[in-house]
Write a protein that holds these residues in place. Structure first.
Motif, short mmCIF file in Angstrom:
data_model
loop_
_atom_site.label_atom_id
_atom_site.label_comp_id
_atom_site.label_asym_id
_atom_site.label_seq_id
_atom_site.Cartn_x
_atom_site.Cartn_y
_atom_site.Cartn_z
N SER A 114 17.56 2.29 -2.78
CA SER A 114 18.49 3.00 -1.89
C SER A 114 18.85 2.18 -0.66
CB SER A 114 17.88 4.34 -1.46
OG SER A 114 16.85 4.16 -0.48
N LEU A 115 17.98 1.25 -0.29
CA LEU A 115 18.23 0.39 0.86
C LEU A 115 18.98 -0.89 0.48
CD1 LEU A 115 14.73 0.64 2.61
CD2 LEU A 115 16.82 1.87 3.22
N GLY A 116 19.15 -1.12 -0.82
CA GLY A 116 19.85 -2.32 -1.27
C GLY A 116 19.05 -3.59 -1.12
N LEU A 117 17.73 -3.49 -1.12
CA LEU A 117 16.88 -4.68 -0.95
C LEU A 117 16.87 -5.53 -2.22
CD1 LEU A 117 13.80 -3.12 0.89
CD2 LEU A 117 15.80 -4.24 1.89
N PRO A 118 16.73 -6.85 -2.08
CA PRO A 118 16.70 -7.72 -3.27
C PRO A 118 15.39 -7.64 -4.04
CG PRO A 118 16.40 -9.02 -1.28
CD PRO A 118 16.72 -7.62 -0.83
N TYR A 119 14.29 -7.39 -3.33
CA TYR A 119 12.99 -7.17 -3.95
C TYR A 119 12.11 -6.47 -2.93
CZ TYR A 119 11.41 -11.20 -1.20
OH TYR A 119 11.13 -12.06 -0.17
N LEU A 120 10.93 -6.03 -3.38
CA LEU A 120 10.04 -5.25 -2.52
C LEU A 120 8.69 -5.93 -2.40
CD1 LEU A 120 9.45 -2.49 -1.03
CD2 LEU A 120 8.58 -1.70 -3.24
N PRO A 121 8.30 -6.41 -1.21
CA PRO A 121 6.97 -7.01 -1.04
C PRO A 121 5.93 -5.93 -0.72
CG PRO A 121 8.26 -7.31 0.95
CD PRO A 121 9.13 -6.55 0.00
N VAL A 122 4.83 -5.92 -1.47
CA VAL A 122 3.77 -4.93 -1.25
C VAL A 122 2.41 -5.57 -1.46
CG1 VAL A 122 5.21 -2.98 -2.01
CG2 VAL A 122 3.74 -4.15 -3.67
N ARG A 123 1.38 -4.94 -0.90
CA ARG A 123 0.00 -5.31 -1.23
C ARG A 123 -0.53 -4.44 -2.37
NH1 ARG A 123 -0.30 -5.27 4.53
NH2 ARG A 123 -0.54 -7.36 5.43
N LEU A 124 0.17 -3.36 -2.64
CA LEU A 124 -0.27 -2.43 -3.67
C LEU A 124 -0.50 -3.13 -5.00
CD1 LEU A 124 2.46 0.24 -2.88
CD2 LEU A 124 0.10 0.27 -2.09
N MET A 125 -1.53 -2.74 -5.69
CA MET A 125 -1.87 -3.20 -7.05
C MET A 125 -2.48 -4.60 -7.09
SD MET A 125 1.39 -1.71 -9.28
CE MET A 125 2.44 -3.06 -8.80
N LEU A 126 -2.52 -5.33 -5.98
CA LEU A 126 -3.13 -6.66 -5.97
C LEU A 126 -4.57 -6.58 -6.49
CD1 LEU A 126 -2.03 -8.37 -2.64
CD2 LEU A 126 -1.96 -9.41 -4.91
N GLY A 127 -4.91 -7.45 -7.44
CA GLY A 127 -6.27 -7.49 -7.96
C GLY A 127 -6.59 -6.43 -8.99
N SER A 128 -5.60 -5.65 -9.40
CA SER A 128 -5.85 -4.59 -10.37
C SER A 128 -5.20 -4.93 -11.71
CB SER A 128 -5.30 -3.25 -9.86
OG SER A 128 -3.87 -3.25 -9.93
N ASP A 129 -5.61 -4.20 -12.75
CA ASP A 129 -5.00 -4.41 -14.07
C ASP A 129 -3.53 -4.01 -14.09
OD1 ASP A 129 -7.23 -5.47 -15.21
OD2 ASP A 129 -7.79 -3.70 -16.37
N VAL A 130 -3.14 -3.09 -13.20
CA VAL A 130 -1.73 -2.69 -13.16
C VAL A 130 -0.85 -3.89 -12.82
CG1 VAL A 130 -0.07 -1.07 -12.19
CG2 VAL A 130 -2.44 -0.37 -12.45
N ALA A 131 -1.41 -4.82 -12.04
CA ALA A 131 -0.68 -6.04 -11.71
C ALA A 131 -0.91 -7.14 -12.74
CB ALA A 131 -1.09 -6.53 -10.33
N ASP A 132 -2.14 -7.26 -13.22
CA ASP A 132 -2.50 -8.41 -14.05
C ASP A 132 -2.14 -8.26 -15.52
OD1 ASP A 132 -3.54 -9.51 -11.75
OD2 ASP A 132 -5.59 -8.85 -12.15
N LYS A 133 -2.00 -7.02 -15.98
CA LYS A 133 -1.68 -6.79 -17.39
C LYS A 133 -0.30 -6.16 -17.51
CE LYS A 133 -6.52 -6.28 -18.76
NZ LYS A 133 -7.54 -5.40 -19.38
#
Length: 316
Positions: A114-133
């Motif tokens: 909704s903000l028209g951003l090119p991508y979203l930087p987050v710390r969320l999911m770092l080090g978890s399977d949701v990120a790694d798999k």
């Protein structure tokens, strides 16, 4: 200019095969079921879906093979089915192209859209399977035009050298469909209670269909602008569809239909019972109005809102 049209016309005009699409609401709350039924009747398919917290709405579309790729955090009719059964079956037999993000991540991805951003930087999911798999491989992603080539990319925070963050893709939505309490002919919408991700997807999508409990005049909806949630310029079609979120709940109007969810949990267990259910309740009713007639007034009144509570008081 009036944007009011029939449900059939709105779906036919603004929902196309292959759309990147998102539906409003939250599991059993304010889901646009009338629109889902009409999509099923008309036959649109091959959707690339950004579902947010989904329920039986997307479970039906998945069960009918209308979804090409499904990006989601969870899919369940909360309180009745822990994991929606058609969705689960497709995951277990490997026939659904599926990617999993955490709920907070996908809601922020829709906000970033909704903000028209090119991508979203987050710390969320770092080090978890949701990120790694990854659920969808890079090779498969490259074959689907409307999917990003990566689930995420680990990058360095440019303001804090050495700190890692995840860059998440921002959905590029073609279509959003939401159900609201009130809307006016010019598309202005009033959402009562939790707005979930509905405002974000209405702003982000190229096309937005709104179904509403009440259709009020443009003058009426402007009497208290503080109660309005979505401006008319974000909306392409307004459909007057009372009980358009049934069987889900709509704050200040009606509660979720307990009987429906118990029955859907049973019939969605097998292919045969699921098909029979859709033949009776979706394909067997030509319009939303016929669907309501089949439900019957007594059933609808049973779940009517009790003033002061926001929902019914005897639903268990």
């Amino acid at each position: 200019m009036s944007k009011v049209m029939s449900l059939s016309e709105a779906i036919s005009k603004f929902v196309e095969n292959g759309d990147s699409i998102s539906l409003g609401g939250f599991t059993t709350n304010r889901k646009p079921y009338a629109a889902v039924h009409e999509i099923l009747r008309q036959g649109q398919k091959d959707f690339v879906v950004y579902a947010g917290p989904a329920g039986g709405d997307w479970d039906m579309l998945i069960g009918e093979g209308r979804v090409k790729a499904y990006i989601n955090c969870y899919t369940a009719n909360s309180g009745y089915t822990n994991v929606s059964r058609r969705f689960r079956k497709k995951i277990e037999d490997g026939s659904l192209i599926f990617e999993d993000y955490s709920q907070d991540a996908i809601m922020l991805m829709l906000h970033a859209a909704s903000l028209g951003l090119p991508y979203l930087p987050v710390r969320l999911m770092l080090g978890s399977d949701v990120a790694d798999k990854w659920g969808i491989t890079k090779e498969v992603r490259e074959t689907i035009e409307k999917l990003p080539n990566d689930k995420l990319v680990e990058v360095e925070n440019p303001f804090k050298p050495g700190e890692k963050v995840l860059a998440l893709p921002v959905p590029e939505l073609d279509t959003a469909i939401i159900h609201v309490q009130k809307a006016s002919p010019d598309g202005t919408c009033s959402i009562e209670g939790d707005e979930f991700h509905d405002i974000d997807i209405a702003i982000a999508a190229k096309k937005c269909i709104v179904t509403c409990e009440e259709l009020v005049t443009d003058e009426e909806i402007r009497l208290d602008p503080s109660k309005n949630s979505i401006p008319g310029f974000c909306v392409n079609a307004v459909v007057h569809a009372p009980h358009g979120a049934h069987p889900s709940q709509v704050y200040n109007y009606y509660d979720y239909d307990k009987e429906y969810y118990i029955n859907y949990d049973k019939v969605s267990k097998t292919d045969e019972d699921f098909k029979a259910f859709l033949d009776e309740w979706v394909y067997g009713t030509k319009t939303h109005e016929e669907y309501l007639e089949k439900l019957g007034v007594n059933r609808l009144l049973k779940y009517k809102n009790v003033p002061g509570y926001g929902y019914a008081t005897k639903v268990k």
